[in-house]
Write a protein that holds these residues in place. Structure first.
Motif, short mmCIF file in Angstrom:
data_model
loop_
_atom_site.label_atom_id
_atom_site.label_comp_id
_atom_site.label_asym_id
_atom_site.label_seq_id
_atom_site.Cartn_x
_atom_site.Cartn_y
_atom_site.Cartn_z
N LYS A 113 0.82 -1.21 0.00
CA LYS A 113 0.00 0.00 0.00
C LYS A 113 0.86 1.26 0.00
O LYS A 113 0.49 2.27 -0.57
N GLU A 114 2.02 1.19 0.65
CA GLU A 114 2.92 2.34 0.69
C GLU A 114 3.76 2.46 -0.59
O GLU A 114 4.25 3.52 -0.92
N TYR A 115 3.92 1.35 -1.29
CA TYR A 115 4.73 1.31 -2.52
C TYR A 115 3.92 0.66 -3.64
O TYR A 115 4.24 -0.43 -4.11
N PRO A 116 2.85 1.33 -4.08
CA PRO A 116 1.96 0.72 -5.08
C PRO A 116 2.61 0.51 -6.45
O PRO A 116 2.09 -0.26 -7.25
N ASN A 117 3.74 1.15 -6.71
CA ASN A 117 4.42 0.97 -8.00
C ASN A 117 5.39 -0.20 -8.01
O ASN A 117 6.05 -0.45 -9.01
N PHE A 118 5.51 -0.89 -6.88
CA PHE A 118 6.40 -2.05 -6.79
C PHE A 118 5.57 -3.32 -6.74
O PHE A 118 4.60 -3.40 -5.98
N GLY A 119 5.96 -4.32 -7.51
CA GLY A 119 5.25 -5.59 -7.51
C GLY A 119 6.13 -6.73 -7.01
O GLY A 119 7.34 -6.60 -6.86
N VAL A 120 5.48 -7.85 -6.77
CA VAL A 120 6.16 -9.05 -6.28
C VAL A 120 6.77 -9.85 -7.42
O VAL A 120 7.81 -10.48 -7.26
N ALA A 121 6.17 -9.80 -8.59
CA ALA A 121 6.64 -10.59 -9.74
C ALA A 121 6.51 -9.78 -11.02
O ALA A 121 5.80 -10.16 -11.94
N GLU A 122 7.22 -8.66 -11.07
CA GLU A 122 7.14 -7.79 -12.25
C GLU A 122 8.05 -8.30 -13.36
O GLU A 122 9.19 -8.69 -13.12
#
Length: 130
Positions: A113-122
């Motif tokens: 929620k604090e880093y919505p531009n980061f994903g777990v499996a991008e």
């Protein structure tokens, strides 16, 4: 490939019982490898700053655990997985922080929620310009 020993101060996800790793950097710091002591496992790492805009706050607890100060030599890497022949997926939500000064490391799990531009499996394809 010869690496340097690092002591784990906060567990790497899925490897809670591992306390020491061997870390090696290649390709001018763009890639790295973590060989987990006592395991037959090697994690593939990528320097997120070589791939995309990437910044986050290192929690104070992790700074304290790793004894990170203003002038500490710190490195950040993210775990990546190679799927099939051409697909690489990067976990930007759980970076590994290495303090090169005292050879300690910890994995930080960031709040999505604090880093919505980061994903777990991008997919790395999102960041490669052809």
């Amino acid at each position: 490939m010869k690496g340097e020993k690092f002591h784990i101060k906060s567990p790497i996800l899925g490897f809670d019982n591992v306390s020491e790793v061997e870390f090696a950097e290649v390709d001018d710091g763009a890639l790295g490898f973590l060989s987990l002591r006592g395991q037959d496992v090697e994690l593939l790492l990528i320097n997120p700053y070589k791939v995309r805009e990437y910044s986050f706050e290192v929690p104070v607890a992790i700074q304290t655990l790793l004894d990170i100060h203003k002038n500490s030599k710190v490195k950040v890497f993210c775990v990546f997985v190679r799927e099939k022949e051409s697909e690489i997926r990067i976990n930007f939500l759980a970076p590994i922080i290495l303090n090169d000064d005292n050879k300690t490391l910890a994995q930080v799990v960031l709040n999505a929620k604090e880093y919505p531009n980061f994903g777990v499996a991008e997919s790395i394809k999102n960041y490669i310009k052809e």
